[in-house]
Design an enzyme around this catalytic site. Sequence first.
Site, mmCIF file in Angstrom:
data_model
loop_
_atom_site.group_PDB
_atom_site.id
_atom_site.type_symbol
_atom_site.label_atom_id
_atom_site.label_comp_id
_atom_site.label_asym_id
_atom_site.label_seq_id
_atom_site.Cartn_x
_atom_site.Cartn_y
_atom_site.Cartn_z
ATOM 1 N N ASP A 128 0.825 -1.200 0.000
ATOM 2 C CA ASP A 128 0.000 0.000 0.000
ATOM 3 C C ASP A 128 0.870 1.265 0.000
ATOM 4 O OD1 ASP A 128 -2.529 1.251 0.364
ATOM 5 O OD2 ASP A 128 -2.233 1.353 2.530
ATOM 6 N N GLU A 166 -2.722 6.140 -8.432
ATOM 7 C CA GLU A 166 -3.462 7.157 -7.672
ATOM 8 C C GLU A 166 -3.331 8.528 -8.325
ATOM 9 O OE1 GLU A 166 -2.999 6.862 -3.433
ATOM 10 O OE2 GLU A 166 -3.344 9.000 -3.140
ATOM 11 N N HIS A 193 -7.059 9.859 5.060
ATOM 12 C CA HIS A 193 -6.574 8.845 6.014
ATOM 13 C C HIS A 193 -6.727 9.388 7.431
ATOM 14 C CE1 HIS A 193 -4.234 7.931 2.265
ATOM 15 N NE2 HIS A 193 -4.707 6.732 2.551
ATOM 16 N N HIS A 205 -9.598 5.019 -0.520
ATOM 17 C CA HIS A 205 -8.684 5.021 0.625
ATOM 18 C C HIS A 205 -9.362 5.757 1.775
ATOM 19 C CE1 HIS A 205 -4.638 3.700 -0.907
ATOM 20 N NE2 HIS A 205 -5.409 3.614 -1.975
ATOM 21 N N GLY A 206 -8.739 5.653 2.952
ATOM 22 C CA GLY A 206 -9.259 6.424 4.084
ATOM 23 C C GLY A 206 -10.643 5.963 4.501
ATOM 24 N N GLY A 207 -10.887 4.660 4.425
ATOM 25 C CA GLY A 207 -12.231 4.120 4.719
ATOM 26 C C GLY A 207 -12.656 4.262 6.173
ATOM 27 N N ASN A 248 -7.506 1.235 7.849
ATOM 28 C CA ASN A 248 -6.328 1.096 8.700
ATOM 29 C C ASN A 248 -6.557 1.710 10.086
ATOM 30 O OD1 ASN A 248 -3.826 0.620 9.694
ATOM 31 N ND2 ASN A 248 -2.684 1.584 8.065
HETATM 32 P P1 13P Z 1 -7.771 4.858 7.088
HETATM 33 O O1 13P Z 1 -6.606 4.835 7.996
HETATM 34 O O2 13P Z 1 -8.494 6.151 7.104
HETATM 35 O O3 13P Z 1 -8.664 3.692 7.289
HETATM 36 O O4 13P Z 1 -7.175 4.707 5.597
HETATM 37 C C1 13P Z 1 -6.467 3.538 5.264
HETATM 38 C C2 13P Z 1 -5.922 3.564 3.892
HETATM 39 O O5 13P Z 1 -6.455 4.199 3.011
HETATM 40 C C3 13P Z 1 -4.701 2.808 3.626
HETATM 41 O O6 13P Z 1 -4.238 3.008 2.342
#
Ligand code: 13P
Length: 288
Positions: free
Chosen positions: A80, A132, A181, A212-214, A236
């Site tokens: 990643d 990206e 994120h 990303h950034g879920g 994450n």
């Molecule tokens: P988060 O930390 O907001 O869940 O984002 C994770 C991510 O996008 C890793 O590439």
Amino acid sequence: MTNIKKYLEKAQEEKWAMGQFNFSDFTQMKAVCEAAVTAKSPVILGTSEGESRFFGLQEAVALRDVFKKKLGLPAFLNLDHGKSFEYLKEAIDAGYDMVHFDGSKLPLEENIKLTKEVVKYAKKKGVTVEGEVGRIGTDSSKLYSEKFEIKEEDLTKPDEAQRFVKETGVDLLAVSIGNFHGIEASGIDPNLRLDSLKQIAGKISGTALVLHGGSGTPEDDIREAIKLGIIKININTEIRLAFAGNLRRFLDNNKDEIVPYKFLLDAKNSVEKLAGRKIGLFGSAGRI
Ligand code: 13P
């Protein structure tokens, strides 16, 4: 066993999303794999450069294979946010299924040029590539006490996305649509810019889109984003919070406990529960 490309195609056809869950430690990896098996869901295990340097690329590959074999789980590894071609090569050669080259902070021309090199190398080895375009802010180690402002200029521009995909030949594209994120301290991030997502998807139909950034993203937005073409969602921060929070609480309440398999249990269970919930939300349960 079916490879990652087949699952990504299936997700696109059937309108659901594969979860990518990041880990930097065996307990988290095991928890995610066990949640996926229980839900009968394929799963992507993500490691950033930092996470994979701590864990070891070869160690991650060896353990992915153990979980695949022992649990009959379609588990795939993604490197990643790789920023260096050399490191992505190492991940590919070690046996990662997929790599994400993040050249989003570079000028578009440079991003295209480097992503193309990654695609060329990866394709020879049958490895899937995510690129990206647009800037996705902040990092996954934070709770933001202040409101996180998304700048209009950081959103993925549909024309740039179209050009990027056409010229690089990436399999998946990560987009900036109001996502970031980390999580706001309230636990719920501002709404996604679904209007932007719709425009991007309209320009590059056929290319799989990644969110990303879920962590912290409102659940209704996730459901809508999947309908509009998102087929992979990265989580994450929520994993880190669940893991660290439960570990801290347990050790604070049990000051004499020194047995790892006892003090890690709550942390493991919380990650497993979280991954199970996300898998349900993403619609990947029962897709094996
Ligand atoms: P988060 O930390 O907001 O869940 O984002 C994770 C991510 O996008 C890793 O590439």
